[in-house]
Write a protein that holds these residues in place. Structure first.
Motif, PDB file in Angstrom:
ATOM      1  N   LYS A   1      35.640  54.779  26.680  1.00 44.42           N
ATOM      2  CA  LYS A   1      36.974  54.386  27.534  1.00 44.42           C
ATOM      3  C   LYS A   1      36.663  53.512  28.559  1.00 44.42           C
ATOM      4  O   LYS A   1      35.660  53.677  29.372  1.00 44.42           O
ATOM      5  CB  LYS A   1      37.694  55.509  27.896  1.00 44.42           C
ATOM      6  N   VAL A   2      37.377  52.254  28.500  1.00 41.17           N
ATOM      7  CA  VAL A   2      36.945  51.378  29.670  1.00 41.17           C
ATOM      8  C   VAL A   2      38.147  51.404  30.507  1.00 41.17           C
ATOM      9  O   VAL A   2      39.506  51.059  30.024  1.00 41.17           O
ATOM     10  CB  VAL A   2      36.809  49.869  29.179  1.00 41.17           C
ATOM     11  N   ASP A   3      38.413  51.584  31.970  1.00 43.58           N
ATOM     12  CA  ASP A   3      39.517  51.620  32.717  1.00 43.58           C
ATOM     13  C   ASP A   3      38.976  50.908  34.013  1.00 43.58           C
ATOM     14  O   ASP A   3      38.271  51.227  34.794  1.00 43.58           O
ATOM     15  CB  ASP A   3      39.535  53.111  33.132  1.00 43.58           C
ATOM     16  N   VAL A   4      40.061  49.610  34.343  1.00 42.14           N
ATOM     17  CA  VAL A   4      39.716  48.681  35.173  1.00 42.14           C
ATOM     18  C   VAL A   4      41.007  48.522  35.952  1.00 42.14           C
ATOM     19  O   VAL A   4      42.239  48.300  35.295  1.00 42.14           O
ATOM     20  CB  VAL A   4      39.049  47.391  34.697  1.00 42.14           C
ATOM     21  N   THR A   5      40.966  48.634  37.370  1.00 43.79           N
ATOM     22  CA  THR A   5      42.247  48.545  38.033  1.00 43.79           C
ATOM     23  C   THR A   5      42.155  47.367  39.224  1.00 43.79           C
ATOM     24  O   THR A   5      40.890  47.464  39.713  1.00 43.79           O
ATOM     25  CB  THR A   5      42.745  49.737  38.872  1.00 43.79           C
ATOM     26  N   TYR A   6      43.097  46.549  39.270  1.00 44.59           N
ATOM     27  CA  TYR A   6      42.888  45.676  40.506  1.00 44.59           C
ATOM     28  C   TYR A   6      44.074  46.111  41.304  1.00 44.59           C
ATOM     29  O   TYR A   6      45.336  45.851  40.823  1.00 44.59           O
ATOM     30  CB  TYR A   6      42.882  44.286  40.015  1.00 44.59           C
TER      31      TYR A   6
ATOM     32  N   ASN B   1      41.196  45.453  45.958  1.00 46.00           N
ATOM     33  CA  ASN B   1      40.466  46.510  45.648  1.00 46.00           C
ATOM     34  C   ASN B   1      40.294  46.610  44.074  1.00 46.00           C
ATOM     35  O   ASN B   1      41.180  46.361  43.345  1.00 46.00           O
ATOM     36  CB  ASN B   1      41.204  47.867  46.005  1.00 46.00           C
ATOM     37  N   ILE B   2      38.868  46.960  43.736  1.00 41.68           N
ATOM     38  CA  ILE B   2      38.831  46.875  42.214  1.00 41.68           C
ATOM     39  C   ILE B   2      38.184  48.420  41.799  1.00 41.68           C
ATOM     40  O   ILE B   2      37.114  48.742  42.592  1.00 41.68           O
ATOM     41  CB  ILE B   2      37.686  45.901  41.797  1.00 41.68           C
ATOM     42  N   PHE B   3      38.681  49.054  41.093  1.00 38.15           N
ATOM     43  CA  PHE B   3      38.319  50.230  40.417  1.00 38.15           C
ATOM     44  C   PHE B   3      37.816  50.015  39.052  1.00 38.15           C
ATOM     45  O   PHE B   3      38.646  49.907  38.181  1.00 38.15           O
ATOM     46  CB  PHE B   3      39.404  51.570  40.584  1.00 38.15           C
TER      47      PHE B   3
ATOM     48  N   PHE C   1      49.644  52.773  44.393  1.00 37.02           N
ATOM     49  CA  PHE C   1      48.991  51.622  44.599  1.00 37.02           C
ATOM     50  C   PHE C   1      49.926  50.740  43.676  1.00 37.02           C
ATOM     51  O   PHE C   1      50.410  51.170  42.738  1.00 37.02           O
ATOM     52  CB  PHE C   1      47.495  51.834  43.801  1.00 37.02           C
ATOM     53  N   ASP C   2      49.861  49.616  44.520  1.00 36.63           N
ATOM     54  CA  ASP C   2      50.572  48.479  43.988  1.00 36.63           C
ATOM     55  C   ASP C   2      49.487  47.689  43.119  1.00 36.63           C
ATOM     56  O   ASP C   2      48.348  47.137  43.843  1.00 36.63           O
ATOM     57  CB  ASP C   2      51.075  47.496  44.840  1.00 36.63           C
ATOM     58  N   ALA C   3      49.382  47.820  41.834  1.00 33.20           N
ATOM     59  CA  ALA C   3      48.226  47.372  40.933  1.00 33.20           C
ATOM     60  C   ALA C   3      48.394  46.860  39.552  1.00 33.20           C
ATOM     61  O   ALA C   3      49.469  47.309  38.924  1.00 33.20           O
ATOM     62  CB  ALA C   3      47.312  48.679  41.054  1.00 33.20           C
TER      63      ALA C   3
ATOM     64  N   ILE D   1      47.325  56.783  40.563  1.00 34.90           N
ATOM     65  CA  ILE D   1      46.058  56.446  40.024  1.00 34.90           C
ATOM     66  C   ILE D   1      45.197  57.771  40.064  1.00 34.90           C
ATOM     67  O   ILE D   1      44.988  58.023  41.563  1.00 34.90           O
ATOM     68  CB  ILE D   1      45.506  55.205  40.293  1.00 34.90           C
ATOM     69  N   ASN D   2      44.602  58.458  39.233  1.00 34.49           N
ATOM     70  CA  ASN D   2      43.554  59.686  39.595  1.00 34.49           C
ATOM     71  C   ASN D   2      42.449  59.161  38.439  1.00 34.49           C
ATOM     72  O   ASN D   2      42.538  59.377  37.349  1.00 34.49           O
ATOM     73  CB  ASN D   2      44.408  60.910  39.141  1.00 34.49           C
TER      74      ASN D   2
END
Length: 423
Positions: A164-169, A197-199, A150-152, A130-131
């Motif tokens: 652009k909407v970019d969401v990671t858990y 963690n939320i990005f 990341f395990d995500a 993830i970058n």
């Protein structure tokens, strides 16, 4: 990277094959190798230590592949790092009398992910790279031999024009410290850091640049105090773009601001600011850049003496505040980084190219207490040899000013020479 098309026909699969299985399955191999020499020399606090110079020769290999069929893709990649010459402190090998070269030996699963991708939507689940933006807050730390993944679960939506909407858990960060992370008393250098963690990024492209709003919620589950103190909530915005002035002149610009405070299990009650501004001017083969970055400090932070500063634990930190890596953890008094750089590009040298030579100067001081930490000089030359090979030589010289102001604040010199191969 070339793609090999494997046609799975009904005859190859036998009588049980279905028409759906006769469709094309694409296989993309992954081979990524790097050989590196790194020298690190610093003025140590232990005058009786005979050798304060580290010399590391390491070889890193990543190998795997991606199978894709229609909108679905499955990727698996292993990573291994070999220390050919281990006269250095890897951070986890117990050789504490040497300076750190953060490339420990390891063999690990670097990525294993399942992805669904269409034009408006990409969903990725599993261990992944993830970058985000310029990697100031979330990145893969690609400079180090062992990559951070990341395990995500990550969802990227691009169904609205220019948006652009970019969401990671992410439930775990697989660190650069490899399979021996946490050994030899290095408990603040674990193999993985579990958490919730939320990005989140929302970006919109305009004719002048891209405006991004972001929220990063870092919740570390580890019991190590140094890791718990990096649990934080960060909210901010960023604008970056470029525009031509004349045919051979282009102006680029960046501005960002964020506010960070404690979150989840963090025992420190604090709040601090981040700000950066940068201007770049490209004139033919030259690029001039000047910038300022602040990682602020809260002198009234509770639970820790001497104040507490803005932290970015999941960033690609080597990109920022000097290549000598003196500020991977922000000192309690914060950082102000005033920097300027010049780069020159030669598009072709025979069949090779481009060749890029660059020089960067950093003046590094505190946010409060008026401390001039030091100055750093960075120089680098990169050359693309051919489609698969590239080479680099690089140098960093950090010169401390005054008394040591944080752990590891010593004069430091580093040199690298490396060659990369990517299929």
């Amino acid at each position: 990277m070339r793609k090999l098309c494997l046609l799975l026909s009904a005859s190859a699969l036998g009588s049980a094959a279905t028409p759906a299985l006769a469709q094309d399955v694409l296989f993309k191999p992954i081979i990524d190798a790097r050989l590196r020499y790194e020298m690190a020399e610093q003025d140590g606090p232990l005058p009786l230590v005979k050798d304060r110079e580290a010399n590391a020769v390491t070889m890193r290999m990543r190998a795997g592949g991606e199978l894709s069929k229609g909108p679905f893709a499955f990727l698996a990649e292993a990573e291994g790092t070999l220390a050919i010459d281990e006269d250095y402190n890897s951070g986890v090998n117990g050789k504490a009398l040497y300076p750190i070269v953060a490339d420990p030996e390891t063999v690990e699963v670097n990525r294993v992910q399942l992805q669904y991708r269409t034009k408006p939507l990409i969903v990725t689940v599993g261990r992944q790279r993830i970058n985000l933006d310029d990697q100031r807050f979330v990145g893969s730390v690609a400079w180090r031999q062992n990559e951070q993944t990341f395990d995500a679960l990550r969802v990227e939506y691009m169904g609205v024009k220019n948006l652009k909407v970019d969401v990671t858990y992410a439930i775990s960060a697989r660190t650069i410290w490899g399979i021996d992370g946490g050994k030899f008393g290095s408990f603040n250098r674990p193999t993985n850091i579990d958490g919730d963690n939320i990005f989140a990024n929302i970006s919109y492209k305009t004719q002048f640049g891209t405006l991004t709003g972001f929220a990063y919620l870092v919740d570390q589950d580890e019991a190590v105090p140094a890791l718990l103190r990096t649990s934080s909530q960060t909210y901010g915005a960023r604008f970056a773009g470029a525009m031509p002035i004349t045919g051979k002149v282009k102006l680029s610009y960046l501005a960002s601001y964020a506010r960070q405070s404690d979150y989840a299990k963090n025992p420190v009650d604090y709040a601090a600011d981040f700000a950066t501004a940068e201007l770049g001017l490209e004139v033919a083969a030259f690029k001039l850049t000047a910038g300022y970055e602040l990682l602020g400090s809260d002198k009234d932070a509770t639970g820790i003496a001497g104040g507490f500063a803005f932290q970015t634990p999941f960033a690609t930190l080597h990109k920022f505040n000097g290549w000598a890596d003196k500020f991977l953890t922000t000192p309690g008094a914060g950082i102000q980084d005033q920097y300027a750089s010049i780069a020159y590009t030669v598009p072709k040298i025979g069949t090779a190219g481009p060749l890029v030579a660059s020089f960067i100067f950093h003046r590094l001081s505190s946010d409060r207490q008026s401390i001039h930490y030091g100055d750093e000089y960075n120089a680098q030359v990169t050359l693309k040899i051919n489609k698969h090979l590239s080479a680099l030589v690089k140098y960093a010289d950090y010169q401390r000013k005054g008394i040591a102001s944080f752990v590891g604040d010593t004069d430091t010199r580093k040199f690298w020479a490396q060659i990369d191969y990517a299929l």
